[in-house]
Write an enzyme that holds these catalytic residues in place. Structure first.
Site, PDB file in Angstrom:
ATOM      1  N   LYS A  72       0.813  -1.220   0.000  1.00 55.33           N
ATOM      2  CA  LYS A  72       0.000   0.000   0.000  1.00 55.33           C
ATOM      3  C   LYS A  72       0.855   1.284   0.000  1.00 55.33           C
ATOM      4  O   LYS A  72       0.408   2.330  -0.448  1.00 55.33           O
ATOM      5  CB  LYS A  72      -0.921   0.019   1.224  1.00 55.33           C
ATOM      6  CG  LYS A  72      -2.059  -0.988   1.152  1.00 55.33           C
ATOM      7  CD  LYS A  72      -3.002  -0.802   2.332  1.00 55.33           C
ATOM      8  CE  LYS A  72      -4.106  -1.828   2.313  1.00 55.33           C
ATOM      9  NZ  LYS A  72      -5.146  -1.558   3.296  1.00 55.33           N
ATOM     10  N   ASP A 108     -10.265   2.859   2.575  1.00 52.41           N
ATOM     11  CA  ASP A 108     -10.484   2.098   3.818  1.00 52.41           C
ATOM     12  C   ASP A 108     -11.334   2.878   4.822  1.00 52.41           C
ATOM     13  O   ASP A 108     -12.349   2.382   5.309  1.00 52.41           O
ATOM     14  CB  ASP A 108      -9.141   1.774   4.502  1.00 52.41           C
ATOM     15  CG  ASP A 108      -8.389   0.666   3.792  1.00 52.41           C
ATOM     16  OD1 ASP A 108      -9.039  -0.179   3.148  1.00 52.41           O
ATOM     17  OD2 ASP A 108      -7.153   0.636   3.889  1.00 52.41           O
ATOM     18  N   ALA A 133      -2.895   1.096  16.216  1.00 49.94           N
ATOM     19  CA  ALA A 133      -2.341   2.293  15.578  1.00 49.94           C
ATOM     20  C   ALA A 133      -1.650   1.920  14.268  1.00 49.94           C
ATOM     21  O   ALA A 133      -0.703   2.573  13.837  1.00 49.94           O
ATOM     22  CB  ALA A 133      -1.366   2.979  16.528  1.00 49.94           C
ATOM     23  N   ARG A 157      -0.567  -1.271  21.913  1.00 48.46           N
ATOM     24  CA  ARG A 157       0.452  -2.071  22.595  1.00 48.46           C
ATOM     25  C   ARG A 157       1.767  -1.278  22.651  1.00 48.46           C
ATOM     26  O   ARG A 157       2.380  -1.160  23.676  1.00 48.46           O
ATOM     27  CB  ARG A 157       0.619  -3.364  21.777  1.00 48.46           C
ATOM     28  CG  ARG A 157       1.569  -4.359  22.286  1.00 48.46           C
ATOM     29  CD  ARG A 157       1.505  -5.612  21.449  1.00 48.46           C
ATOM     30  NE  ARG A 157       1.852  -5.394  20.040  1.00 48.46           N
ATOM     31  CZ  ARG A 157       1.906  -6.349  19.136  1.00 48.46           C
ATOM     32  NH1 ARG A 157       1.601  -7.599  19.469  1.00 48.46           N
ATOM     33  NH2 ARG A 157       2.236  -6.089  17.886  1.00 48.46           N
ATOM     34  N   LEU A 159       3.259   2.212  22.535  1.00 50.36           N
ATOM     35  CA  LEU A 159       2.806   3.604  22.693  1.00 50.36           C
ATOM     36  C   LEU A 159       3.428   4.531  21.643  1.00 50.36           C
ATOM     37  O   LEU A 159       2.797   5.481  21.175  1.00 50.36           O
ATOM     38  CB  LEU A 159       3.142   4.089  24.113  1.00 50.36           C
ATOM     39  CG  LEU A 159       2.425   5.348  24.569  1.00 50.36           C
ATOM     40  CD1 LEU A 159       0.917   5.204  24.516  1.00 50.36           C
ATOM     41  CD2 LEU A 159       2.854   5.725  25.980  1.00 50.36           C
ATOM     42  N   TYR A 229     -13.494  -9.143  10.345  1.00 48.19           N
ATOM     43  CA  TYR A 229     -14.695  -9.704   9.703  1.00 48.19           C
ATOM     44  C   TYR A 229     -14.712 -11.233   9.731  1.00 48.19           C
ATOM     45  O   TYR A 229     -15.678 -11.848   9.277  1.00 48.19           O
ATOM     46  CB  TYR A 229     -14.885  -9.179   8.268  1.00 48.19           C
ATOM     47  CG  TYR A 229     -13.652  -9.264   7.402  1.00 48.19           C
ATOM     48  CD1 TYR A 229     -13.335 -10.416   6.713  1.00 48.19           C
ATOM     49  CD2 TYR A 229     -12.807  -8.171   7.306  1.00 48.19           C
ATOM     50  CE1 TYR A 229     -12.196 -10.487   5.948  1.00 48.19           C
ATOM     51  CE2 TYR A 229     -11.654  -8.232   6.537  1.00 48.19           C
ATOM     52  CZ  TYR A 229     -11.359  -9.380   5.860  1.00 48.19           C
ATOM     53  OH  TYR A 229     -10.224  -9.456   5.099  1.00 48.19           O
TER      54      TYR A 229
END
Ligand code: NAP
Length: 289
Positions: A72, A108, A133, A157, A159, A229
């Site tokens: 991407k 998205d 994130a 998880r 930061l 999903y």
């Protein structure tokens, strides 16, 4: 619909792609709208092949492409143009080929927001918790900011990754108030939130016993959206339903983002008579069976 000399080709590129639902979703959309087109999935072994892939797309006149993990970001260097949201995100999942010129988009987050709007949920001025994130969290956070969200709480998880996402959103949307926590800092997390979104793979098949956060720390005003999903009802969704919260599953987002890709590729072929809710139902029925 049979294949003939006029059949147009669309495709997905990524690695791995064998489990992708995109070919089924897009071919169903073509079929249900009587569009003479087919959608195939191509596994691209390495980023080193991307340039050749893009040349092939241009040479063969492939009309539209979806790009998935891990390309991407890498695909961007081969595109001629990129739309605003994809540029902010630095990631493209949809490409339109206009006479050999490739333009990149990211659908998205739009797919996520559309599923909230379809349920008549207004985002403006609201407070949301995002768990995760990564790529999906980025698209969702930026789309929520576009829609006027007032406050985002990012729980991750690592930061450092949450803080990177905070910086990206705040740079472009300085009015959005953002706080970042690790999941262990539960006592710091505000409880009165309108929307809780899981964007981590925790709870995804086959590890269906995983739950990214306990929903009972929130209130019954919280709508819980798990973008996983498979399964359609994760443990987070099941526990939230037991508490009487409204819930949404990732399948709606997945189909909505495919619809956005189709609208980019085939603008003139859909109109206000296109019955997307019927098409979505047919696709969900196929997935359920
Ligand atoms: P990604 O870029 O790899 O990000 C994954 C995020 O989840 C990161 O924040 C990561 O935290 C966190 N994470 C991963 N494993 C974890 C664990 N065991 N415990 C706690 N946190 C964990 O992935 P992505 O592209 O955002 O996709 C994430 C999920 O969303 C996947 O399940 C994917 O199938 C789903 N998804 C659904 C749709 C849809 O249309 N419904 C679209 C896109 C993605 P760190 O930063 O600490 O590593």
């Amino acid at each position: 619909m049979s294949i003939d000399a006029d059949t147009k080709l669309y495709c997905l590129i990524g690695n791995p792609i064998s489990k992708s639902l995109s070919p089924m979703i897009h071919n169903s959309i073509f079929e249900l709208n009587s569009i003479n087109a087919k959608y195939l999935a191509f596994n691209v072994d390495s980023a080193a092949d991307l340039e050749k892939v893009v040349d092939g797309i241009k040479a063969l006149g492939i009309r539209g492409i979806n790009v998935t993990i891990p390309y991407k970001i890498e695909i961007i260097q081969y595109l001629d143009e990129i739309d605003e949201k994809a540029e902010i995100l630095g990631a493209v999942n949809t490409v339109l080929n206009i006479d050999g010129k490739l333009k990149g988009f990211n659908t998205d987050g739009n797919g996520f927001v559309k599923s909230l709007k379809d349920k008549e949920m207004d985002i403006k001025g609201k407070r949301a918790v995002i768990i995760g994130a990564g790529g999906a969290a980025h698209s969702i956070a930026v789309s929520l900011a576009y829609e006027g969200i007032k406050e985002l709480i990012i729980i991750n998880r690592n930061l450092h990754n949450a803080l990177k996402l905070q910086k990206l959103v705040e740079n472009i949307f300085p009015d959005v108030h953002i706080q970042c926590y690790k999941v262990e800092q539960e006592e710091m997390i505000p409880k009165e939130v309108e929307l809780l979104i899981n964007t981590t793979p925790v709870g995804m098949y086959p590890n269906v016993e995983g739950i990214p956060i306990s929903p009972d720390i929130f209130t019954s005003k919280t709508v819980v959206y798990d973008i996983i999903y498979k399964p359609q009802k994760t443990k987070l969704i099941l526990e939230s339903e037991k508490l009487g919260y409204k819930t949404l599953s990732g399948l709606d987002m997945l189909i909505n983002q495919a619809i956005y890709s189709q609208e980019i590729w085939n603008k003139g072929l859909f109109n206000e008579d296109t019955d997307w809710s019927y098409i979505k139902k047919r696709i969900v029925d196929k997935i359920d069976n």
